[in-house]
Enzyme design. Structure first.
Site, PDB file in Angstrom:
ATOM      1  N   GLU A 187       0.789  -1.228   0.000  1.00 45.22           N
ATOM      2  CA  GLU A 187       0.000   0.000   0.000  1.00 45.22           C
ATOM      3  C   GLU A 187       0.822   1.280   0.000  1.00 45.22           C
ATOM      4  OE1 GLU A 187      -2.358   1.761   2.591  1.00 45.22           O
ATOM      5  OE2 GLU A 187      -0.872   1.941   4.150  1.00 45.22           O
ATOM      6  N   ASN A 188       2.125   1.178   0.266  1.00 44.79           N
ATOM      7  CA  ASN A 188       2.986   2.366   0.220  1.00 44.79           C
ATOM      8  C   ASN A 188       4.001   2.274  -0.920  1.00 44.79           C
ATOM      9  OD1 ASN A 188       2.804   1.763   3.587  1.00 44.79           O
ATOM     10  ND2 ASN A 188       2.051   3.699   2.791  1.00 44.79           N
ATOM     11  N   HIS A 203      -4.026   3.680   2.328  1.00 46.81           N
ATOM     12  CA  HIS A 203      -3.596   4.460   1.161  1.00 46.81           C
ATOM     13  C   HIS A 203      -3.948   3.787  -0.171  1.00 46.81           C
ATOM     14  CE1 HIS A 203      -1.657   7.414   3.602  1.00 46.81           C
ATOM     15  NE2 HIS A 203      -0.783   6.555   4.117  1.00 46.81           N
ATOM     16  N   HIS A 256       0.848  -1.526   8.856  1.00 42.51           N
ATOM     17  CA  HIS A 256       0.571  -0.093   8.831  1.00 42.51           C
ATOM     18  C   HIS A 256       1.564   0.763   9.620  1.00 42.51           C
ATOM     19  CE1 HIS A 256      -1.462   3.772   8.600  1.00 42.51           C
ATOM     20  NE2 HIS A 256      -1.462   3.842   9.906  1.00 42.51           N
ATOM     21  N   HIS A 277       4.684   0.283  10.326  1.00 43.31           N
ATOM     22  CA  HIS A 277       6.045   0.164   9.776  1.00 43.31           C
ATOM     23  C   HIS A 277       7.080  -0.135  10.851  1.00 43.31           C
ATOM     24  CE1 HIS A 277       4.977   2.612   5.873  1.00 43.31           C
ATOM     25  NE2 HIS A 277       4.088   1.693   6.184  1.00 43.31           N
TER      26      HIS A 277
END
Ligand SMILES: [Fe+2]
Length: 263
Positions: free
Chosen positions: A43-44, A72, A179, A181
């Protein structure tokens, strides 16, 4: 045929540095640990925010069998029409009806069917989403015969992710958190046979602030003036977990951290 099924889960891939690390590490790591399936949170992956079909193709070419996402997922506008056309790419299942894409999929690997689901916590992230606990229940009810079930629970708070672990204990093979990290040290198999970890971490620049340029992030904290985050550079930390599952029962027998560096 062995009774064991192994899933390698790779934490949030951050930007170009994260993608480069996945390309350099994932294929050989799958072989090294004997993974039957690799699930990657992407997602990143697009400049730190969101995904594109082109980047999905890159991750899949690098060995990702299923790509999960989170808050995201729709950050790149082009991804909204692209997502429904992509197979084995998930957005959180508890997006309200009408959102593009799907929140779960069934894949075949090494002679087993595997149900992969993606959920998202609501606290401090997306309070307008539907209830992730009931979303998980609905997915399980719709797939009653599949033994191996893997869940990426994307969320900010440790409590909400821990609660999901307990909610699904004994009903799924693994609940892994994403999420933040930042990897947590609480990986274990819960009493009902569900492998659990609150956060796997990331595949992103080690010397940033959760993958972003630390000076830019610090500037925002110090001045409260909005600025544009950019992905950091330098050595990349590669965080993942390997979950071993009894394919007959769907219960996990172990969860291990698998951490690497890519310089
Ligand atoms: Fe996220």
């Amino acid at each position: 045929m062995t009774d064991e099924f192994r899933i390698l889960f790779v934490a949030d891939v951050v930007g170009h540095p994260g993608r480069d690390a996945v390309k350099a590490i994932l294929r050989s790591l799958k072989k090294e640990v004997g993974a039957d399936l690799a699930v990657v949170n992407g997602e990143n992956a697009a400049g730190g925010f969101g995904l594109t079909a082109k980047i999905v193709a890159e991750l899949k070419a690098a060995g990702a069998d299923v790509v999960t996402t989170g808050n995201h997922v729709f950050a790149q506008k082009e991804f909204l029409p692209e997502l429904p056309t992509l197979e084995r790419v998930l957005r959180p299942a508890n997006y309200p009806p009408g959102a593009p894409g799907v929140g779960s999929c069934v894949v075949e690997a090494a002679g087993s069917q595997v149900l992969v689901m993606n959920l998202m916590g609501r606290i401090f992230t997306a309070e307008n989403l539907d209830d992730p606990f009931r979303a998980a229940d609905a997915i399980l009810a719709a797939n009653p015969t599949i033994k191996i079930v893997f869940c990426d629970m994307h969320g900010e708070t440790t409590s909400e992710k821990t609660a999901m672990g307990w909610h699904l204990d004994g009903r799924v093979s693994a609940v892994v958190g994403t999420h933040t990290h930042i990897p947590t040290a609480d990986h274990r198999v819960l009493p009902g046979g569900t492998a659990y970890v609150t956060d796997v971490g990331m595949v992103g620049p080690r010397d940033g602030c959760i993958g972003m340029d630390k000076d830019v992030v610090l500037q925002r904290f110090l001045t409260a003036v909005p600025n544009r985050f950019v992905v950091a550079s330098g050595p990349v930390t590669f965080n993942s977990v390997l979950v071993t599952i009894n394919s007959s029962t769907g219960r996990a027998t172990s969860i291990h951290r698998v951490d690497r560096e890519h310089v």
